[in-house]
Motif scaffolding. Structure first.
Motif, PDB file in Angstrom:
ATOM      1  N   GLU A   1       0.806  -1.225   0.000  1.00 56.57           N
ATOM      2  CA  GLU A   1       0.000   0.000   0.000  1.00 56.57           C
ATOM      3  C   GLU A   1       0.839   1.275   0.000  1.00 56.57           C
ATOM      4  N   PHE A   2       2.042   1.231   0.587  1.00 53.57           N
ATOM      5  CA  PHE A   2       2.843   2.437   0.750  1.00 53.57           C
ATOM      6  C   PHE A   2       4.250   2.223   0.194  1.00 53.57           C
ATOM      7  N   ASN A   3       4.749   3.225  -0.519  1.00 52.27           N
ATOM      8  CA  ASN A   3       6.060   3.098  -1.146  1.00 52.27           C
ATOM      9  C   ASN A   3       7.183   3.376  -0.148  1.00 52.27           C
ATOM     10  N   ASN A   4       8.406   3.326  -0.649  1.00 50.54           N
ATOM     11  CA  ASN A   4       9.573   3.462   0.216  1.00 50.54           C
ATOM     12  C   ASN A   4       9.753   4.875   0.740  1.00 50.54           C
ATOM     13  N   THR A   5       9.072   5.866   0.129  1.00 53.18           N
ATOM     14  CA  THR A   5       9.126   7.228   0.641  1.00 53.18           C
ATOM     15  C   THR A   5       8.318   7.353   1.922  1.00 53.18           C
ATOM     16  N   VAL A   6       7.151   6.692   1.962  1.00 54.04           N
ATOM     17  CA  VAL A   6       6.282   6.749   3.136  1.00 54.04           C
ATOM     18  C   VAL A   6       6.785   5.811   4.232  1.00 54.04           C
ATOM     19  N   LEU A   7       7.097   4.573   3.858  1.00 56.12           N
ATOM     20  CA  LEU A   7       7.600   3.582   4.806  1.00 56.12           C
ATOM     21  C   LEU A   7       8.947   3.061   4.307  1.00 56.12           C
ATOM     22  N   PRO A   8      10.028   3.780   4.586  1.00 56.37           N
ATOM     23  CA  PRO A   8      11.353   3.381   4.090  1.00 56.37           C
ATOM     24  C   PRO A   8      11.850   2.098   4.742  1.00 56.37           C
ATOM     25  N   ILE A   9      12.057   1.079   3.936  1.00 56.65           N
ATOM     26  CA  ILE A   9      12.453  -0.224   4.444  1.00 56.65           C
ATOM     27  C   ILE A   9      13.905  -0.200   4.930  1.00 56.65           C
ATOM     28  N   GLN A  10      14.233  -1.124   5.851  1.00 54.48           N
ATOM     29  CA  GLN A  10      15.568  -1.195   6.437  1.00 54.48           C
ATOM     30  C   GLN A  10      16.104  -2.617   6.344  1.00 54.48           C
ATOM     31  N   ASP A  11      17.423  -2.742   6.431  1.00 52.11           N
ATOM     32  CA  ASP A  11      17.989  -4.087   6.525  1.00 52.11           C
ATOM     33  C   ASP A  11      17.879  -4.559   7.971  1.00 52.11           C
ATOM     34  N   ASN A  12      18.412  -5.736   8.273  1.00 49.72           N
ATOM     35  CA  ASN A  12      18.238  -6.286   9.619  1.00 49.72           C
ATOM     36  C   ASN A  12      19.099  -5.601  10.680  1.00 49.72           C
ATOM     37  N   LEU A  13      19.861  -4.594  10.276  1.00 44.79           N
ATOM     38  CA  LEU A  13      20.617  -3.779  11.222  1.00 44.79           C
ATOM     39  C   LEU A  13      19.971  -2.417  11.428  1.00 44.79           C
ATOM     40  N   GLY A  14      18.858  -2.185  10.717  1.00 42.31           N
ATOM     41  CA  GLY A  14      18.152  -0.914  10.864  1.00 42.31           C
ATOM     42  C   GLY A  14      18.644   0.166   9.928  1.00 42.31           C
ATOM     43  N   VAL A  15      19.447  -0.190   8.930  1.00 43.13           N
ATOM     44  CA  VAL A  15      19.966   0.779   7.968  1.00 43.13           C
ATOM     45  C   VAL A  15      19.037   0.835   6.760  1.00 43.13           C
ATOM     46  N   ALA A  16      18.692   2.057   6.319  1.00 44.91           N
ATOM     47  CA  ALA A  16      17.805   2.229   5.173  1.00 44.91           C
ATOM     48  C   ALA A  16      18.376   1.535   3.944  1.00 44.91           C
ATOM     49  N   THR A  17      17.502   0.868   3.186  1.00 43.02           N
ATOM     50  CA  THR A  17      17.932   0.141   2.003  1.00 43.02           C
ATOM     51  C   THR A  17      16.825   0.172   0.961  1.00 43.02           C
ATOM     52  N   SER A  18      17.094  -0.368  -0.213  1.00 41.26           N
ATOM     53  CA  SER A  18      16.093  -0.390  -1.280  1.00 41.26           C
ATOM     54  C   SER A  18      15.188  -1.603  -1.124  1.00 41.26           C
TER      55      SER A  18
END
Length: 278
Positions: free
Chosen positions: A158-175
Protein backbone atom coordinates in the motif's frame (compact mmCIF):
# COMPACT_ATOMS: atom_id res chain seq x y z
CA UNK A 1 15.48 -79.77 -4.24
CA UNK A 2 18.12 -82.56 -4.17
CA UNK A 3 17.14 -86.17 -3.35
CA UNK A 4 18.09 -87.52 0.08
CA UNK A 5 18.85 -91.23 0.19
CA UNK A 6 17.16 -93.04 3.10
CA UNK A 7 16.35 -96.64 4.06
CA UNK A 8 13.39 -97.54 6.18
CA UNK A 9 13.60 -100.03 9.02
CA UNK A 10 16.76 -101.93 9.84
CA UNK A 11 17.90 -102.56 6.31
CA UNK A 12 21.32 -102.08 4.90
CA UNK A 13 22.92 -98.97 6.39
CA UNK A 14 23.86 -96.03 4.15
CA UNK A 15 27.26 -96.12 2.65
CA UNK A 16 29.76 -93.40 3.33
CA UNK A 17 29.33 -92.14 -0.22
CA UNK A 18 25.57 -91.93 0.23
CA UNK A 19 25.96 -90.02 3.51
CA UNK A 20 28.42 -87.58 1.90
CA UNK A 21 25.98 -87.04 -0.97
CA UNK A 22 23.13 -86.40 1.48
CA UNK A 23 25.23 -83.86 3.44
CA UNK A 24 26.22 -82.03 0.27
CA UNK A 25 22.60 -81.96 -0.91
CA UNK A 26 21.41 -80.61 2.43
CA UNK A 27 24.15 -77.98 2.41
CA UNK A 28 23.19 -76.86 -1.10
CA UNK A 29 19.51 -76.60 -0.21
CA UNK A 30 19.92 -74.65 3.05
CA UNK A 31 18.76 -71.00 3.28
CA UNK A 32 21.65 -68.54 3.07
CA UNK A 33 21.96 -66.25 6.08
CA UNK A 34 22.85 -63.19 3.99
CA UNK A 35 19.72 -62.98 1.85
CA UNK A 36 17.69 -66.15 1.35
CA UNK A 37 15.30 -66.30 -1.60
CA UNK A 38 11.99 -67.58 -0.27
CA UNK A 39 9.29 -69.07 -2.43
CA UNK A 40 5.67 -69.89 -1.82
CA UNK A 41 4.24 -68.33 1.35
CA UNK A 42 6.95 -68.46 4.03
CA UNK A 43 5.79 -67.69 7.54
CA UNK A 44 7.34 -66.41 10.76
CA UNK A 45 6.16 -65.64 14.30
CA UNK A 46 4.40 -62.25 14.57
CA UNK A 47 6.27 -59.98 17.01
CA UNK A 48 4.39 -58.29 19.83
CA UNK A 49 2.80 -54.86 19.05
CA UNK A 50 5.35 -52.09 19.43
CA UNK A 51 8.31 -54.45 18.96
CA UNK A 52 11.34 -52.54 17.69
CA UNK A 53 14.29 -54.79 16.98
CA UNK A 54 15.61 -57.07 14.21
CA UNK A 55 12.70 -59.54 14.37
CA UNK A 56 11.00 -60.40 11.09
CA UNK A 57 7.95 -58.15 10.62
CA UNK A 58 5.07 -60.27 9.37
CA UNK A 59 2.20 -58.84 7.36
CA UNK A 60 0.07 -59.11 10.49
CA UNK A 61 2.55 -57.01 12.48
CA UNK A 62 2.77 -54.31 9.76
CA UNK A 63 -1.01 -54.08 9.31
CA UNK A 64 -1.53 -53.71 13.05
CA UNK A 65 1.16 -51.00 13.25
CA UNK A 66 -0.41 -49.02 10.39
CA UNK A 67 -3.87 -49.27 11.94
CA UNK A 68 -2.55 -48.07 15.29
CA UNK A 69 -0.85 -45.09 13.60
CA UNK A 70 -4.07 -44.11 11.84
CA UNK A 71 -6.21 -44.24 14.97
CA UNK A 72 -6.69 -41.07 17.03
CA UNK A 73 -4.22 -41.05 19.94
CA UNK A 74 -5.55 -40.42 23.45
CA UNK A 75 -3.59 -37.38 24.67
CA UNK A 76 -3.19 -36.43 28.29
CA UNK A 77 -1.63 -33.52 30.14
CA UNK A 78 -0.99 -30.46 27.96
CA UNK A 79 0.22 -31.66 24.54
CA UNK A 80 1.62 -28.95 22.27
CA UNK A 81 2.13 -28.60 18.53
CA UNK A 82 3.59 -26.00 16.15
CA UNK A 83 1.21 -23.09 15.53
CA UNK A 84 0.36 -22.82 11.79
CA UNK A 85 0.81 -19.50 10.01
CA UNK A 86 -2.16 -17.06 10.12
CA UNK A 87 -4.63 -17.88 7.36
CA UNK A 88 -3.46 -21.50 7.06
CA UNK A 89 -6.23 -23.71 5.67
CA UNK A 90 -5.31 -27.40 5.52
CA UNK A 91 -5.23 -30.43 7.84
CA UNK A 92 -2.56 -29.01 10.18
CA UNK A 93 -3.29 -29.14 13.91
CA UNK A 94 -4.89 -25.88 15.04
CA UNK A 95 -3.32 -24.79 18.33
CA UNK A 96 -5.08 -22.50 20.79
CA UNK A 97 -2.84 -19.65 19.60
CA UNK A 98 -3.96 -20.24 16.01
CA UNK A 99 -7.64 -20.30 17.02
CA UNK A 100 -7.40 -17.12 19.07
CA UNK A 101 -5.62 -15.41 16.21
CA UNK A 102 -8.25 -16.66 13.75
CA UNK A 103 -11.03 -15.29 15.95
CA UNK A 104 -9.25 -11.96 15.87
CA UNK A 105 -9.09 -12.08 12.07
CA UNK A 106 -12.82 -12.75 11.94
CA UNK A 107 -13.57 -9.52 13.81
CA UNK A 108 -10.84 -7.29 12.40
CA UNK A 109 -8.87 -7.61 9.14
CA UNK A 110 -5.12 -7.17 8.83
CA UNK A 111 -4.21 -3.49 9.08
CA UNK A 112 -7.24 -2.46 11.15
CA UNK A 113 -6.43 0.21 13.75
CA UNK A 114 -8.21 0.17 17.12
CA UNK A 115 -7.87 1.70 20.56
CA UNK A 116 -7.78 -0.43 23.72
CA UNK A 117 -8.20 0.29 27.42
CA UNK A 118 -5.06 -1.61 28.34
CA UNK A 119 -1.31 -0.96 28.43
CA UNK A 120 -0.24 -3.90 26.24
CA UNK A 121 -1.41 -5.04 22.80
CA UNK A 122 -3.83 -8.00 22.79
CA UNK A 123 -3.03 -11.24 20.96
CA UNK A 124 -2.95 -10.71 17.20
CA UNK A 125 -2.28 -6.97 17.53
CA UNK A 126 0.80 -4.81 17.98
CA UNK A 127 1.25 -1.28 19.27
CA UNK A 128 1.15 1.38 16.55
CA UNK A 129 4.30 2.97 17.92
CA UNK A 130 6.39 3.95 14.89
CA UNK A 131 8.75 0.97 15.23
CA UNK A 132 9.47 -1.78 12.72
CA UNK A 133 8.15 -5.28 11.98
CA UNK A 134 9.69 -8.25 10.20
CA UNK A 135 10.72 -11.89 10.44
CA UNK A 136 12.21 -13.50 13.53
CA UNK A 137 15.72 -12.79 12.18
CA UNK A 138 15.00 -9.18 11.13
CA UNK A 139 15.77 -7.54 14.46
CA UNK A 140 12.55 -5.50 14.12
CA UNK A 141 11.90 -3.19 17.07
CA UNK A 142 8.11 -3.55 17.50
CA UNK A 143 7.74 -7.25 16.61
CA UNK A 144 10.14 -9.68 14.94
CA UNK A 145 8.08 -12.80 14.28
CA UNK A 146 6.61 -14.85 11.43
CA UNK A 147 3.08 -13.71 12.38
CA UNK A 148 3.83 -10.18 11.11
CA UNK A 149 4.09 -11.30 7.47
CA UNK A 150 0.50 -10.52 6.46
CA UNK A 151 0.66 -6.98 7.88
CA UNK A 152 4.17 -6.57 6.46
CA UNK A 153 3.05 -7.49 2.96
CA UNK A 154 -0.06 -5.31 3.15
CA UNK A 155 1.85 -2.19 4.26
CA UNK A 156 4.67 -2.89 1.78
CA UNK A 157 2.12 -3.00 -1.05
CA UNK A 158 0.00 0.00 0.00
CA UNK A 159 2.84 2.44 0.75
CA UNK A 160 6.06 3.10 -1.15
CA UNK A 161 9.57 3.46 0.22
CA UNK A 162 9.13 7.23 0.64
CA UNK A 163 6.28 6.75 3.14
CA UNK A 164 7.60 3.58 4.81
CA UNK A 165 11.35 3.38 4.09
CA UNK A 166 12.45 -0.22 4.44
CA UNK A 167 15.57 -1.20 6.44
CA UNK A 168 17.99 -4.09 6.53
CA UNK A 169 18.24 -6.29 9.62
CA UNK A 170 20.62 -3.78 11.22
CA UNK A 171 18.15 -0.91 10.86
CA UNK A 172 19.97 0.78 7.97
CA UNK A 173 17.80 2.23 5.17
CA UNK A 174 17.93 0.14 2.00
CA UNK A 175 16.09 -0.39 -1.28
CA UNK A 176 13.08 -2.63 -1.70
CA UNK A 177 13.34 -5.99 -3.39
CA UNK A 178 11.18 -7.61 -6.04
CA UNK A 179 8.24 -8.23 -3.71
CA UNK A 180 7.03 -7.95 -0.13
CA UNK A 181 7.48 -11.70 0.35
CA UNK A 182 11.06 -11.49 -0.93
CA UNK A 183 11.94 -8.65 1.48
CA UNK A 184 10.32 -10.48 4.39
CA UNK A 185 12.33 -13.61 3.54
CA UNK A 186 15.46 -11.44 3.30
CA UNK A 187 14.87 -10.35 6.94
CA UNK A 188 14.31 -6.68 6.10
CA UNK A 189 12.50 -4.46 8.59
CA UNK A 190 9.44 -2.44 7.59
CA UNK A 191 8.37 0.67 9.58
CA UNK A 192 4.83 1.10 10.87
CA UNK A 193 3.05 4.37 11.57
CA UNK A 194 3.15 6.10 14.95
CA UNK A 195 -0.26 6.64 16.51
CA UNK A 196 0.96 7.68 19.94
CA UNK A 197 -0.44 11.02 21.10
CA UNK A 198 -2.23 11.65 17.79
CA UNK A 199 -5.85 12.36 16.85
CA UNK A 200 -7.19 10.36 13.91
CA UNK A 201 -8.95 11.91 10.95
CA UNK A 202 -10.85 10.19 8.16
CA UNK A 203 -9.02 10.29 4.85
CA UNK A 204 -10.64 12.88 2.51
CA UNK A 205 -10.57 10.43 -0.44
CA UNK A 206 -11.79 13.04 -2.95
CA UNK A 207 -14.45 14.75 -0.81
CA UNK A 208 -12.72 18.14 -0.85
CA UNK A 209 -12.87 18.95 2.88
CA UNK A 210 -9.24 18.12 3.64
CA UNK A 211 -7.73 18.46 0.16
CA UNK A 212 -4.23 17.53 -0.91
CA UNK A 213 -3.82 14.71 1.60
CA UNK A 214 -2.50 11.23 0.85
CA UNK A 215 -3.49 8.23 2.91
CA UNK A 216 -1.74 7.98 6.30
CA UNK A 217 0.11 11.31 5.95
CA UNK A 218 0.85 13.47 8.98
CA UNK A 219 -0.81 16.88 9.43
CA UNK A 220 0.46 19.49 11.88
CA UNK A 221 -1.84 21.40 14.21
CA UNK A 222 -3.52 24.55 12.89
CA UNK A 223 -6.13 27.19 13.76
CA UNK A 224 -8.69 28.32 11.21
CA UNK A 225 -8.23 31.96 10.14
CA UNK A 226 -10.42 34.35 12.16
CA UNK A 227 -10.53 37.84 13.70
CA UNK A 228 -10.92 39.31 17.19
CA UNK A 229 -12.70 42.54 18.00
CA UNK A 230 -11.13 45.20 20.24
CA UNK A 231 -13.28 47.55 22.22
CA UNK A 232 -13.12 51.17 21.08
CA UNK A 233 -11.08 53.24 23.58
CA UNK A 234 -12.72 56.11 25.39
CA UNK A 235 -11.80 59.45 23.84
CA UNK A 236 -13.19 58.90 20.39
CA UNK A 237 -10.50 56.66 18.88
CA UNK A 238 -12.25 54.10 16.72
CA UNK A 239 -10.69 51.01 15.26
CA UNK A 240 -10.39 47.25 15.25
CA UNK A 241 -7.93 44.45 14.84
CA UNK A 242 -8.37 44.52 11.08
CA UNK A 243 -9.25 48.21 10.71
CA UNK A 244 -7.41 51.52 10.91
CA UNK A 245 -7.89 53.88 13.86
CA UNK A 246 -10.41 56.53 12.74
CA UNK A 247 -9.22 59.59 14.59
CA UNK A 248 -5.81 59.02 16.11
CA UNK A 249 -2.27 59.71 15.00
CA UNK A 250 -0.15 56.81 13.75
CA UNK A 251 2.01 55.91 16.71
CA UNK A 252 3.51 52.82 15.05
CA UNK A 253 3.19 49.13 15.83
CA UNK A 254 0.20 46.74 15.70
CA UNK A 255 -2.53 46.14 18.18
CA UNK A 256 -2.49 42.64 19.74
CA UNK A 257 -4.43 40.80 22.40
CA UNK A 258 -2.74 39.16 25.35
CA UNK A 259 -1.50 35.56 24.86
CA UNK A 260 -3.68 32.82 26.31
CA UNK A 261 -3.87 29.02 26.05
CA UNK A 262 -1.52 26.05 26.25
CA UNK A 263 1.02 24.35 23.97
CA UNK A 264 -1.40 22.90 21.37
CA UNK A 265 -4.92 23.19 19.98
CA UNK A 266 -7.09 20.23 21.01
CA UNK A 267 -10.62 19.20 22.03
CA UNK A 268 -11.46 17.41 25.27
CA UNK A 269 -10.20 13.84 25.01
CA UNK A 270 -9.24 10.61 26.74
CA UNK A 271 -6.13 8.55 26.00
CA UNK A 272 -6.23 4.89 24.90
CA UNK A 273 -3.63 2.45 23.51
CA UNK A 274 -3.56 2.52 19.70
CA UNK A 275 -2.86 -0.86 18.05
CA UNK A 276 -2.82 -2.32 14.54
CA UNK A 277 -4.01 -5.80 13.57
CA UNK A 278 -1.45 -8.35 12.38
Amino acid sequence: MATIVTRAGKGTPLTFAEMDANLNNLNNDKAELASPVFTGNPRAPTPAPGDNDTSIATTQFVTAAITAAQNSPAFSGNPTAPTPSPGDNDTSIATTAFVQNALGFASAPTGAVMMFTRISAPTGWIKLNGGTIGSAASGATTRANADTQMLYEMLWTEFNNTVLPIQDNLGVATSRGASAAADFAANKRLPIFDGRGEFFRGWDDGRGVDTGRNLATFQAQDIQSHTHNIKQPTGGVAGGISGTPAAAPDVGGNLATSSTGGTETRPRNIAFLVCIKL
